[in-house]
Design a protein around this motif. Structure first.
Motif, PDB file in Angstrom:
ATOM      1  N   THR A   1       1.424  16.843 -21.431  1.00 36.79           N
ATOM      2  CA  THR A   1       1.467  17.199 -22.856  1.00 36.79           C
ATOM      3  C   THR A   1       1.527  18.723 -23.015  1.00 36.79           C
ATOM      4  O   THR A   1       2.294  19.244 -23.826  1.00 36.79           O
ATOM      5  CB  THR A   1       0.214  16.638 -23.559  1.00 36.79           C
ATOM      6  OG1 THR A   1       0.179  15.238 -23.328  1.00 36.79           O
ATOM      7  CG2 THR A   1       0.226  16.918 -25.048  1.00 36.79           C
TER       8      THR A   1
ATOM      9  N   GLN B   1      -2.291  13.590 -17.600  1.00 43.29           N
ATOM     10  CA  GLN B   1      -1.478  13.274 -18.783  1.00 43.29           C
ATOM     11  C   GLN B   1      -1.467  14.438 -19.756  1.00 43.29           C
ATOM     12  O   GLN B   1      -0.430  14.776 -20.337  1.00 43.29           O
ATOM     13  CB  GLN B   1      -2.007  12.016 -19.468  1.00 43.29           C
ATOM     14  CG  GLN B   1      -1.721  10.754 -18.662  1.00 43.29           C
ATOM     15  CD  GLN B   1      -2.351   9.513 -19.270  1.00 43.29           C
ATOM     16  OE1 GLN B   1      -3.434   9.568 -19.849  1.00 43.29           O
ATOM     17  NE2 GLN B   1      -1.683   8.390 -19.130  1.00 43.29           N
ATOM     18  N   HIS B   2      -2.626  15.073 -19.921  1.00 42.40           N
ATOM     19  CA  HIS B   2      -2.653  16.244 -20.804  1.00 42.40           C
ATOM     20  C   HIS B   2      -1.903  17.421 -20.184  1.00 42.40           C
ATOM     21  O   HIS B   2      -1.365  18.253 -20.913  1.00 42.40           O
ATOM     22  CB  HIS B   2      -4.084  16.603 -21.203  1.00 42.40           C
ATOM     23  CG  HIS B   2      -4.553  15.738 -22.337  1.00 42.40           C
ATOM     24  ND1 HIS B   2      -4.338  16.063 -23.654  1.00 42.40           N
ATOM     25  CD2 HIS B   2      -5.156  14.520 -22.333  1.00 42.40           C
ATOM     26  CE1 HIS B   2      -4.817  15.093 -24.426  1.00 42.40           C
ATOM     27  NE2 HIS B   2      -5.319  14.138 -23.653  1.00 42.40           N
TER      28      HIS B   2
ATOM     29  N   ARG C   1      -3.060  15.971 -34.669  1.00 40.39           N
ATOM     30  CA  ARG C   1      -2.693  17.208 -33.971  1.00 40.39           C
ATOM     31  C   ARG C   1      -2.428  18.367 -34.930  1.00 40.39           C
ATOM     32  O   ARG C   1      -2.886  19.486 -34.698  1.00 40.39           O
ATOM     33  CB  ARG C   1      -1.465  16.965 -33.089  1.00 40.39           C
ATOM     34  CG  ARG C   1      -1.786  16.192 -31.821  1.00 40.39           C
ATOM     35  CD  ARG C   1      -0.551  15.933 -30.981  1.00 40.39           C
ATOM     36  NE  ARG C   1      -0.908  15.287 -29.715  1.00 40.39           N
ATOM     37  CZ  ARG C   1      -0.028  14.923 -28.786  1.00 40.39           C
ATOM     38  NH1 ARG C   1       1.265  15.145 -28.977  1.00 40.39           N
ATOM     39  NH2 ARG C   1      -0.432  14.336 -27.671  1.00 40.39           N
TER      40      ARG C   1
ATOM     41  N   TYR D   1      -7.525   3.613 -25.811  1.00 41.82           N
ATOM     42  CA  TYR D   1      -6.479   4.021 -24.860  1.00 41.82           C
ATOM     43  C   TYR D   1      -5.179   3.298 -25.204  1.00 41.82           C
ATOM     44  O   TYR D   1      -4.144   3.942 -25.395  1.00 41.82           O
ATOM     45  CB  TYR D   1      -6.855   3.805 -23.376  1.00 41.82           C
ATOM     46  CG  TYR D   1      -5.723   4.349 -22.517  1.00 41.82           C
ATOM     47  CD1 TYR D   1      -5.552   5.719 -22.349  1.00 41.82           C
ATOM     48  CD2 TYR D   1      -4.744   3.499 -22.001  1.00 41.82           C
ATOM     49  CE1 TYR D   1      -4.455   6.241 -21.672  1.00 41.82           C
ATOM     50  CE2 TYR D   1      -3.638   4.021 -21.323  1.00 41.82           C
ATOM     51  CZ  TYR D   1      -3.506   5.383 -21.159  1.00 41.82           C
ATOM     52  OH  TYR D   1      -2.406   5.897 -20.511  1.00 41.82           O
TER      53      TYR D   1
ATOM     54  N   TYR E   1     -11.931   1.263 -23.100  1.00 40.44           N
ATOM     55  CA  TYR E   1     -12.040   1.563 -24.538  1.00 40.44           C
ATOM     56  C   TYR E   1     -10.746   1.195 -25.248  1.00 40.44           C
ATOM     57  O   TYR E   1      -9.660   1.345 -24.705  1.00 40.44           O
ATOM     58  CB  TYR E   1     -12.442   3.029 -24.770  1.00 40.44           C
ATOM     59  CG  TYR E   1     -11.466   4.105 -24.339  1.00 40.44           C
ATOM     60  CD1 TYR E   1     -10.888   4.953 -25.285  1.00 40.44           C
ATOM     61  CD2 TYR E   1     -11.121   4.307 -22.995  1.00 40.44           C
ATOM     62  CE1 TYR E   1     -10.011   5.969 -24.899  1.00 40.44           C
ATOM     63  CE2 TYR E   1     -10.254   5.315 -22.608  1.00 40.44           C
ATOM     64  CZ  TYR E   1      -9.702   6.140 -23.561  1.00 40.44           C
ATOM     65  OH  TYR E   1      -8.835   7.140 -23.185  1.00 40.44           O
TER      66      TYR E   1
ATOM     67  N   HIS F   1     -10.659  19.261 -24.646  1.00 39.83           N
ATOM     68  CA  HIS F   1     -10.590  17.795 -24.765  1.00 39.83           C
ATOM     69  C   HIS F   1     -10.676  17.120 -23.396  1.00 39.83           C
ATOM     70  O   HIS F   1     -11.379  16.115 -23.249  1.00 39.83           O
ATOM     71  CB  HIS F   1      -9.310  17.399 -25.501  1.00 39.83           C
ATOM     72  CG  HIS F   1      -8.953  15.951 -25.412  1.00 39.83           C
ATOM     73  ND1 HIS F   1      -9.573  14.973 -26.171  1.00 39.83           N
ATOM     74  CD2 HIS F   1      -8.031  15.305 -24.649  1.00 39.83           C
ATOM     75  CE1 HIS F   1      -9.034  13.792 -25.862  1.00 39.83           C
ATOM     76  NE2 HIS F   1      -8.111  13.956 -24.953  1.00 39.83           N
TER      77      HIS F   1
ATOM     78  N   HIS G   1      -6.194  11.127 -16.877  1.00 38.72           N
ATOM     79  CA  HIS G   1      -6.238  11.648 -18.243  1.00 38.72           C
ATOM     80  C   HIS G   1      -5.906  13.136 -18.259  1.00 38.72           C
ATOM     81  O   HIS G   1      -5.095  13.601 -19.066  1.00 38.72           O
ATOM     82  CB  HIS G   1      -7.618  11.382 -18.872  1.00 38.72           C
ATOM     83  CG  HIS G   1      -7.714  11.905 -20.272  1.00 38.72           C
ATOM     84  ND1 HIS G   1      -8.414  13.051 -20.589  1.00 38.72           N
ATOM     85  CD2 HIS G   1      -7.167  11.458 -21.424  1.00 38.72           C
ATOM     86  CE1 HIS G   1      -8.294  13.269 -21.892  1.00 38.72           C
ATOM     87  NE2 HIS G   1      -7.543  12.316 -22.425  1.00 38.72           N
TER      88      HIS G   1
ATOM     89  N   ASN H   1       4.184   3.901 -20.592  1.00 44.66           N
ATOM     90  CA  ASN H   1       4.018   4.962 -21.573  1.00 44.66           C
ATOM     91  C   ASN H   1       4.637   4.454 -22.874  1.00 44.66           C
ATOM     92  O   ASN H   1       5.432   3.512 -22.860  1.00 44.66           O
ATOM     93  CB  ASN H   1       4.734   6.224 -21.076  1.00 44.66           C
ATOM     94  CG  ASN H   1       4.345   7.474 -21.859  1.00 44.66           C
ATOM     95  OD1 ASN H   1       3.462   7.450 -22.722  1.00 44.66           O
ATOM     96  ND2 ASN H   1       5.017   8.571 -21.552  1.00 44.66           N
ATOM     97  N   TRP H   2       4.289   5.065 -23.985  1.00 43.41           N
ATOM     98  CA  TRP H   2       4.830   4.614 -25.261  1.00 43.41           C
ATOM     99  C   TRP H   2       4.903   5.784 -26.220  1.00 43.41           C
ATOM    100  O   TRP H   2       4.158   6.754 -26.093  1.00 43.41           O
ATOM    101  CB  TRP H   2       3.951   3.495 -25.852  1.00 43.41           C
ATOM    102  CG  TRP H   2       2.569   3.954 -26.219  1.00 43.41           C
ATOM    103  CD1 TRP H   2       2.143   4.401 -27.435  1.00 43.41           C
ATOM    104  CD2 TRP H   2       1.420   4.028 -25.343  1.00 43.41           C
ATOM    105  NE1 TRP H   2       0.809   4.750 -27.374  1.00 43.41           N
ATOM    106  CE2 TRP H   2       0.339   4.530 -26.106  1.00 43.41           C
ATOM    107  CE3 TRP H   2       1.208   3.721 -23.994  1.00 43.41           C
ATOM    108  CZ2 TRP H   2      -0.934   4.731 -25.562  1.00 43.41           C
ATOM    109  CZ3 TRP H   2      -0.060   3.925 -23.458  1.00 43.41           C
ATOM    110  CH2 TRP H   2      -1.111   4.415 -24.245  1.00 43.41           C
TER     111      TRP H   2
HETATM  112  C1  AVJ Z   1      -0.066   7.350 -22.664  1.00 41.45           C
HETATM  113  C2  AVJ Z   1       0.939   9.491 -23.014  1.00 41.45           C
HETATM  114  C3  AVJ Z   1       0.850   7.882 -24.795  1.00 41.45           C
HETATM  115  O1  AVJ Z   1      -0.851  11.246 -24.669  1.00 41.45           O
HETATM  116  O2  AVJ Z   1      -1.107   9.838 -26.280  1.00 41.45           O
HETATM  117  C4  AVJ Z   1      -4.047  11.026 -23.399  1.00 41.45           C
HETATM  118  C5  AVJ Z   1      -2.120   9.395 -22.962  1.00 41.45           C
HETATM  119  N1  AVJ Z   1      -4.376   8.988 -24.015  1.00 41.45           N
HETATM  120  N2  AVJ Z   1      -5.252  10.954 -23.959  1.00 41.45           N
HETATM  121  C6  AVJ Z   1      -1.070  10.109 -25.085  1.00 41.45           C
HETATM  122  C7  AVJ Z   1      -3.484   9.800 -23.443  1.00 41.45           C
HETATM  123  C8  AVJ Z   1      -5.470   9.712 -24.338  1.00 41.45           C
HETATM  124  C9  AVJ Z   1      -1.222   8.953 -24.105  1.00 41.45           C
HETATM  125  N3  AVJ Z   1       0.111   8.429 -23.648  1.00 41.45           N
END
Ligand code: AVJ
Ligand code: FE
Length: 440
Positions: A145, A141-142, A86, A385, A382, A52, A138, A415-416
């Motif tokens: 995750t 952020q992953h 997911r 996001y 986009y 991804h 991005h 963040n949310w």
């Molecule tokens: C900002 C952490 C809520 O992980 O859903 C990753 C970041 N957006 N790929 C998420 C994100 C698209 C997003 N957060």
């Protein structure tokens, strides 16, 4: 401060390479079976994240910026986060680990070539290197995750981490709360080149005087809430929170276990909780209930950002609590170096003007606020996001945790998540309105 093109190129390359280094580590410390397995229905298999990030990099940098034709258009739908939730991703015909790595390598090589030829600012997308910064963030952020997936994974510890810095000498003598005087401050940004759409534009917000905890709420403070029957007393919970507490059978933070004392599992290691460490893996409902039990409340998002950024001496908002310099290891616990929050009161050099510590780094901090657009918001580049997530079903978290890369963290970063989520690296601090000061 304008940066020349070569410096910007070098910085972009360094951020892309740093993110890939972490991605590689997180996806090579486990075997192939663990890469394709789903460790929790809340998370993707690690091999999905791997392809991804490459797919997003191809879409935005090679196709949008570079105008290249798609390398493997048939796989796009597999890696579109909106096509498949997911929980359904393990059943998809995903690229195998070796193929995903090969795809990432193929895209990255072309991106580095493209970077060499880009002169920034021909289009809005490349202005200040935005699209490259967005893609570095991005992937980072992953990486966070994927770190959460590792925490959910059962099995032996595989991730190495540096020991947390010791708490500074003054940690036990800090005031429990700090005063943030009332008045206007500038929230959000219109100038930070890599800020994402939801952080924009800068706008003035009037925030009445309030007191904020100097540090995040600790394990020992949270354990007092548990010992006092906090999980069994509906007075402390909102109706939704209480219903969730009952349905989900919540009795303690995720990964905590009672063995005559509280222990917690952290990346495969079980150990007694550390009393002065910020509490981690609590949902919004738990944070909100704790705050009410303590006779306090969660800070609003505007309060959090004012505490973190407002400099009363100049009236301007800083990029970070400590000033405008980028994060460093002596300022904040970021970047997956330690894999635990540092003791409450750590990082005195990273304190905000109001005196609050650890606003950036250590643990994400739940705020009382819903995730909503700022006045004048425009979706960019986009809608998927931010815009599709705006609304009361998501709560805002601020500050970034030890698992967050510095590239994906700023005083304005938002963040949310859903108020029930606990697998994220979330803690909180509490606030109260300063009644006398507010009346003046
Ligand atoms: C900002 C952490 C809520 O992980 O859903 C990753 C970041 N957006 N790929 C998420 C994100 C698209 C997003 N957060
Ligand atoms: Fe993504």
């Amino acid at each position: 401060m304008t940066e020349d093109t070569e410096t910007l190129r070098d910085r972009i390359a360094a951020e892309l390479i740093a993110a890939r280094g972490r991605t590689t580590l997180l996806t090579t410390v486990v075997d192939e079976a663990d890469l394709v397995r789903q460790h929790s229905p809340l998370m993707s298999p690690l091999v999905w994240d791997l392809a991804h990030v490459a797919n997003q990099e191809e879409l935005w940098l090679l196709r949008e910026v570079g105008g290249r034709t798609p390398l493997h258009p048939e796989i796009d739908p597999l890696y579109d986060a909106f096509e498949h939730p997911r929980a359904k991703r393990p059943a998809l015909p995903l690229l195998a680990p070796g193929e995903a790595r090969g795809y990432g390598h193929e895209v990255r090589g072309r991106v580095l070539d493209l970077l060499e030829r880009t002169t920034f600012g021909e289009t809005q997308l490349t202005d200040g290197g935005f699209a490259f910064g967005m893609i570095a963030q991005h992937e980072a952020q992953h990486d966070e995750t994927m770190l959460a997936t590792h925490q959910l994974r059962s099995g032996l510890p595989v991730l190495a981490a540096a020991a947390p810095a010791p708490a500074p000498a003054d940690a036990s003598s800090l005031p429990v709360e700090v005063l943030v005087p009332g008045g206007p401050f500038t929230m959000g940004t219109s100038t930070e080149a890599w800020a994402l759409d939801n952080e924009r534009p800068a706008h003035v917000v009037h925030v009445p005087a309030f007191y904020l905890d100097t540090t995040p709420v600790t394990n020992s403070a949270y354990a007092e809430f548990i010992a006092d029957g906090g999980y069994d007393d509906p007075r402390w919970w909102t109706p939704d929170g209480w219903a969730h507490r009952q349905r989900a059978g919540l009795t303690a933070p995720l990964f905590w276990r009672w063995e005559g004392e509280w222990v917690r599992v952290s990346f495969g290691v079980t150990a007694t909780i550390i009393p002065n460490e910020p509490v981690l893996h609590v949902c919004w409902y738990e944070a909100d209930a704790y705050a009410r039990w303590a006779g306090r409340r969660l800070p609003t998002e505007a309060e959090w950002e004012k505490a973190a950024r407002h400099d009363p001496a100049t009236g301007r908002s800083r990029r970070y609590p400590w000033g405008d310099d980028d994060p460093s290891p002596s300022l904040a616990n970021l970047g997956q170096r330690h894999l635990v929050p540092a003791p409450a009161g750590s990082y005195p050099a990273g304190a905000a003007p109001c005196g609050a510590r650890q606003l950036v780094g250590d643990v994400w901090e739940w705020t009382s606020s819903d995730f909503l657009p700022y006045p004048g918001f425009t979706a960019w580049p986009y809608k998927e996001y931010s815009e599709v997530f705006f609304g009361p079903e998501y709560k805002v978290l601020r500050g970034g945790a030890f698992g967050v890369s510095p590239v994906a963290c700023r005083g304005t970063f938002r963040n949310w998540d859903y108020p029930v989520r606990r697998q994220i690296f979330a803690g909180f601090r509490t606030a109260r309105t300063a009644v006398a000061e507010a009346a003046r």
